[in-house]
Design an enzyme around this catalytic site. Structure first.
Site, PDB file in Angstrom:
ATOM      1  N   HIS A  83      -1.455   0.798  -9.647  1.00 13.12           N
ATOM      2  CA  HIS A  83      -2.272  -0.124  -8.770  1.00 13.12           C
ATOM      3  C   HIS A  83      -2.789  -1.080  -9.667  1.00 13.12           C
ATOM      4  O   HIS A  83      -4.130  -1.503  -9.335  1.00 13.12           O
ATOM      5  CB  HIS A  83      -3.077   0.458  -7.865  1.00 13.12           C
ATOM      6  CG  HIS A  83      -3.580  -0.152  -6.496  1.00 13.12           C
ATOM      7  ND1 HIS A  83      -3.815   0.288  -5.356  1.00 13.12           N
ATOM      8  CD2 HIS A  83      -3.858  -1.691  -6.567  1.00 13.12           C
ATOM      9  CE1 HIS A  83      -4.199  -0.775  -4.544  1.00 13.12           C
ATOM     10  NE2 HIS A  83      -4.226  -1.669  -5.257  1.00 13.12           N
ATOM     11  N   ARG A 108       0.889  -1.206  -0.105  1.00 10.59           N
ATOM     12  CA  ARG A 108       0.051   0.000   0.094  1.00 10.59           C
ATOM     13  C   ARG A 108       0.952   1.258   0.034  1.00 10.59           C
ATOM     14  O   ARG A 108       2.120   1.254   0.673  1.00 10.59           O
ATOM     15  CB  ARG A 108      -0.921  -0.099   1.511  1.00 10.59           C
ATOM     16  CG  ARG A 108      -2.098  -0.946   1.410  1.00 10.59           C
ATOM     17  CD  ARG A 108      -3.197  -0.558   0.124  1.00 10.59           C
ATOM     18  NE  ARG A 108      -4.098  -1.513   0.285  1.00 10.59           N
ATOM     19  CZ  ARG A 108      -4.475  -2.334  -0.790  1.00 10.59           C
ATOM     20  NH1 ARG A 108      -3.527  -2.821  -1.612  1.00 10.59           N
ATOM     21  NH2 ARG A 108      -5.360  -3.234  -0.732  1.00 10.59           N
TER      22      ARG A 108
END
Ligand code: NDP
Ligand code: OXD
Length: 308
Positions: A271, A223
């Site tokens: 992502h 993350r």
């Protein structure tokens, strides 16, 4: 069983049609259509609606459509509401592919060769055998274990680091903060597959980079908030790190003017390392729903204390 799905619409449509055919007792509503709110027991979502328990007053199960559940504010959810995350083979395979691509790219000096290509520079560098390349995976869960097994099968010298001790054949396993320095000291390519928790937020920082061998590189697919971006830029500037492959950033999307976009030693992807695959996730979803109906333990339950 009444379920609401709130995420990528194409996947929801496929799930809705498949369940209607194969498990007609499960009715899947596609947000913003929710059926009778009081009858909804399960929400499958990436981002839940604000005021979740007001919208669905009888909600009994919250399922993250992704591998992570850090997008939920667990402090705002009733302690009695189980929260589970997605564990499914398509998602795992996608991450194995991404990590393998990134490690092979770094192992074979590709960021440097792409810089040379832009400068029309024909120059070769020695090739190291994989057994002489020490890769280290932070996070030995569903994704980390699958990735490291693939890397080990390619002949890399593999180690992993987790919170609790793990045993993986052919992999040197380290655990806990007290073994982090030893893990870092033997790692040329560092791969982060950690969940975002208070302990992992900001963990990839200058102090950690300084413990890697000089010239090491980073693959960040956990993350964005785990990485201190300015510290990465400084480490690349000083030569402490030689390259980085980043799939996650903070914020997402990264603003167009951000220096990470244009740094010559950084490969940046939006992502996409992996995502829950509509077809392969169906069996995992259905299995968890049936387990829940039978009162059995579920796969991927988030431990509220640990935050993952
Ligand atoms: P798991 O929960 O299965 O595994 C998490 C691993 O991290 C475990 O090995 C755990 O240790 C370890 N860990 C957690 N906290 C710490 C800590 N403080 N110190 C050391 N180790 C720690 O998660 P998954 O493997 O399924 O997924 C990992 C993460 O990957 C997700 O949370 C998400 O953030 C990211 N992800 C990114 C995607 C992308 O496209 N970029 C796609 C999917 C996921 P232990 O074994 O002791 O529990
Ligand atoms: C996930 C993700 O957690 O896509 O599944 O990042």
């Amino acid at each position: 069983m009444q379920i609401v799905y709130k995420s990528e619409p194409q996947r929801g449509l496929l799930w809705q049609q498949w369940l209607a055919q194969h498990a007609p007792d499960i009715q899947l509503h596609l947000w913003p259509e929710i059926g009778i709110a009081e009858e909804v027991e399960v929400l499958v979502a990436w981002q839940p609606p604000a005021d979740l328990m007001t919208v669905f007053p009888n909600l009994k199960l919250l399922i993250s459509v992704g591998a992570g559940a850090d997008q939920f504010d667990l402090t705002q959810l009733p302690a009695s509401l189980p929260v589970v995350r997605m564990i499914e083979p398509g998602l795992t395979q996608g991450m194995v592919e991404y990590v393998t691509f990134a490690v092979l790219g770094l192992h074979r000096d590709m960021p440097r060769y792409f810089q040379q290509q832009r400068a029309a520079q024909w120059q070769t560098h020695p090739i190291k055998p994989p057994a002489q390349r020490r890769v280290g995976v932070m996070g030995l869960g569903e994704l980390g274990q699958a990735a490291i097994q693939q890397l080990a099968s390619l002949g890399f010298d593999c180690a992993g680091w987790s919170r609790s001790p793990r045993q993986i054949p052919g992999v040197q396993c380290f655990a806990g903060n007290h073994q982090l320095a030893d893990f870092l000291a033997r790692t040329d390519i560092l791969i982060c597959l950690l969940p975002l928790t208070p302990e992992t937020r900001g963990l990839l920082n200058a102090q950690l980079f300084a413990q890697l061998p000089r010239g090491a590189s980073l693959v960040q697919a956990g993350r964005g908030q785990q990485l201190v971006q300015d510290d990465l830029l400084s480490a690349l500037e000083s030569g402490q790190l030689s390259a980085a492959v980043l799939d996650v950033t903070a914020p997402e999307p990264l603003p167009p003017e951000h220096p990470l976009w244009r740094h010559p030693a950084i490969w940046l992807t939006p992502h996409i390392a992996s995502t829950t695959q509509a077809e392969t996730a169906l069996a995992a979803l259905l299995e968890n729903l049936r387990r829940w109906e039978r009162g059995e333990s579920l796969r991927g339950v988030i431990d509220r204390q640990q935050g993952y």
